[in-house]
Design an enzyme around this catalytic site. Structure first.
Site, PDB file in Angstrom:
ATOM      1  CG  HIS A  17      -1.891  -1.041   1.383  1.00  0.00           C
ATOM      2  ND1 HIS A  17      -2.021  -1.812   2.516  1.00  0.00           N
ATOM      3  CD2 HIS A  17      -2.827  -1.494   0.519  1.00  0.00           C
ATOM      4  CE1 HIS A  17      -2.996  -2.687   2.347  1.00  0.00           C
ATOM      5  NE2 HIS A  17      -3.504  -2.519   1.139  1.00  0.00           N
ATOM      6  CB  SER A 128      -4.256  -6.451   4.889  1.00  0.00           C
ATOM      7  OG  SER A 128      -3.935  -5.202   4.349  1.00  0.00           O
TER       8      SER A 128
END
Ligand code: PNS
Length: 176
Positions: A17, A128
């Protein structure tokens, strides 16, 4: 002024990210990272915690702000005055979902375009979910997330003994 939004769940933010944030923030005047707070059923981190962590790891980027949003991405983008949505593409498996989402968004809001950045190869495997899985069992997270996030994930899973620097601090306390 060119404004873009980078939406996601960020539970938690990863190096993947961060790479997308760093690269896309150079392409626009203002990048607003939007943390969806009605997306995940059982998030590891509250939306407030996710926003705080993102703020910490993007503090070196002056044109990046972080906020949470409810509801539709097109409404959030409109409120932000953004004409662009940024998304990262890791692999072909991401493509179908991303294409469907960007086309749906464009039907609802024709002025809103989605741009895709290909994820840096170093992070092509990373999600994640992987971070949560490795963190749950106390694995080494240092290749996946910045040190402040490693600490937060280990804390969440009760692995405080694994937090770097903790042992040294305890040893020093004993000597004092
Ligand atoms: O990091 P994620 O979980 O892949 O991010 C998905 C996200 C937040 C971009 C997407 O779920 C989203 O935009 N949700 C808001 C609701 C919406 O507008 N959906 C688009 C219509 S398909």
């Amino acid at each position: 002024m060119r404004t873009a939004v980078y939406p996601g769940s960020f539970d938690p933010v990863t190096f993947g990210h961060l790479d997308i944030i760093e690269r896309s923030s150079k392409m626009v005047d203002r990048l607003i990272v939007g943390v969806l707070d009605n997306g995940l059923k059982n998030p590891l981190f509250s939306v407030e915690e996710r926003v705080t962590m993102l703020e910490e790891v993007t503090s070196h980027l002056p044109n990046v702000t972080v906020t949470s949003f409810h509801g539709l991405l097109v409404d959030f983008a409109r409120q932000c005055g953004a004409g662009l949505v940024v998304r990262g593409l890791r692999a072909i498996t991401d493509f179908e979902y991303e294409l469907q989402m960007s086309q749906t968004n464009r039907i609802m809001c024709p002025q809103l375009d989605t741009i895709f950045l290909t994820t840096d190869l170093r992070y092509a495997y990373l999600s994640s979910h992987t971070v949560r899985e490795v963190g749950r069992f106390g694995g080494d997270l240092s290749a996946f997330v910045p040190p402040v996030i490693v600490e937060q994930v280990l804390k969440k899973f009760g692995h405080t003994d694994l937090i770097e620097g903790k042992q040294e601090l305890e040893d020093k306390d004993e000597q004092d």
